[in-house]
Each structure stands twice: as C-alpha cells, then as structure tokens.
Scaffold this motif. Sequence first.
Motif, PDB file in Angstrom:
ATOM      1  N   ILE A   5       0.836  -1.201   0.000  1.00 44.31           N
ATOM      2  CA  ILE A   5       0.000   0.000   0.000  1.00 44.31           C
ATOM      3  C   ILE A   5       0.872   1.252   0.000  1.00 44.31           C
ATOM      4  CG2 ILE A   5      -1.680   1.322   1.347  1.00 44.31           C
ATOM      5  CD1 ILE A   5      -2.841  -1.442   2.190  1.00 44.31           C
ATOM      6  N   SER A   6       1.919   1.276   0.807  1.00 46.40           N
ATOM      7  CA  SER A   6       2.793   2.447   0.839  1.00 46.40           C
ATOM      8  C   SER A   6       3.533   2.607  -0.488  1.00 46.40           C
ATOM      9  CB  SER A   6       3.764   2.379   2.014  1.00 46.40           C
ATOM     10  OG  SER A   6       4.544   1.215   1.954  1.00 46.40           O
ATOM     11  N   ILE A   7       3.904   1.494  -1.125  1.00 49.01           N
ATOM     12  CA  ILE A   7       4.543   1.563  -2.439  1.00 49.01           C
ATOM     13  C   ILE A   7       3.578   2.160  -3.459  1.00 49.01           C
ATOM     14  CG2 ILE A   7       5.370   0.128  -4.362  1.00 49.01           C
ATOM     15  CD1 ILE A   7       6.624  -1.708  -2.228  1.00 49.01           C
ATOM     16  N   GLY A   8       2.315   1.776  -3.386  1.00 51.79           N
ATOM     17  CA  GLY A   8       1.309   2.331  -4.291  1.00 51.79           C
ATOM     18  C   GLY A   8       1.144   3.824  -4.119  1.00 51.79           C
ATOM     19  N   TYR A   9       1.063   4.288  -2.882  1.00 51.97           N
ATOM     20  CA  TYR A   9       0.945   5.732  -2.630  1.00 51.97           C
ATOM     21  C   TYR A   9       2.174   6.470  -3.136  1.00 51.97           C
ATOM     22  CZ  TYR A   9      -3.128   5.029   0.394  1.00 51.97           C
ATOM     23  OH  TYR A   9      -4.364   4.714   0.887  1.00 51.97           O
ATOM     24  N   LEU A  10       3.334   5.912  -2.917  1.00 51.29           N
ATOM     25  CA  LEU A  10       4.572   6.545  -3.358  1.00 51.29           C
ATOM     26  C   LEU A  10       4.642   6.607  -4.880  1.00 51.29           C
ATOM     27  CD1 LEU A  10       7.184   7.757  -2.241  1.00 51.29           C
ATOM     28  CD2 LEU A  10       8.184   5.489  -2.341  1.00 51.29           C
ATOM     29  N   THR A  11       4.215   5.551  -5.533  1.00 58.51           N
ATOM     30  CA  THR A  11       4.232   5.496  -6.990  1.00 58.51           C
ATOM     31  C   THR A  11       3.251   6.495  -7.602  1.00 58.51           C
ATOM     32  OG1 THR A  11       4.873   3.179  -6.925  1.00 58.51           O
ATOM     33  CG2 THR A  11       3.938   3.982  -8.986  1.00 58.51           C
ATOM     34  N   CYS A  12       2.118   6.690  -6.970  1.00 59.64           N
ATOM     35  CA  CYS A  12       1.094   7.607  -7.496  1.00 59.64           C
ATOM     36  C   CYS A  12       1.414   9.079  -7.249  1.00 59.64           C
ATOM     37  CB  CYS A  12      -0.264   7.282  -6.886  1.00 59.64           C
ATOM     38  SG  CYS A  12      -0.929   5.718  -7.444  1.00 59.64           S
ATOM     39  N   SER A  13       2.360   9.347  -6.394  1.00 59.67           N
ATOM     40  CA  SER A  13       2.668  10.743  -6.088  1.00 59.67           C
ATOM     41  C   SER A  13       3.461  11.371  -7.230  1.00 59.67           C
ATOM     42  CB  SER A  13       3.461  10.841  -4.785  1.00 59.67           C
ATOM     43  OG  SER A  13       4.732  10.254  -4.947  1.00 59.67           O
TER      44      SER A  13
END
Length: 78
Positions: free
Chosen positions: A4-12
């Motif tokens: 989940i944190s990787i997803g948020y980081l990727t979408c930023s």
Amino acid sequence: MHVISIGYLTCSKNGVSDAEMEDLLSLDDEVLQDTYLYHLPADESAVRLPPLLWRRIHYDLEQYLVSRQADQKDMVAW
C-alpha cells in the motif's frame, strides 16, 4: 502494508513527505486493521498509524528511494 505504501509513493507526482505518508496510511482502513489486529489504541477517537511503522517501511525500501526537495519540503520518491 508495504504494498500500500509503495502504491501511494508510486502515485505521487513529486514524492511524499514522511508526515504525508503517515497521514495517507492512517486513512487507509486496511492498514489500520492490520496494525490494530490484536489491540486497540487507548484513544479510539484518534486512531493513527504509529510513526515507527512508516519509518520501518522506509528503512526496508531505503535502497530504492531518493530524498529531494519539492515545494520547500523534504520528499521521498523513487
């Protein structure tokens, strides 16, 4: 929680600050369920992700992350 944190980081767009990531993860119901699986915090009205958990994830991914300035803040990005 790592995914989940990787997803948020990727979408930023410009990365995220540590405070922003803690806020994002604290708003995610799945993360909070995993975090408080065995016990609830003393004050249930202000349920937040413990800051240490994001620091541990950051440490695990450190070799893939860069720190940079964006919007006059220290941001973490790929």
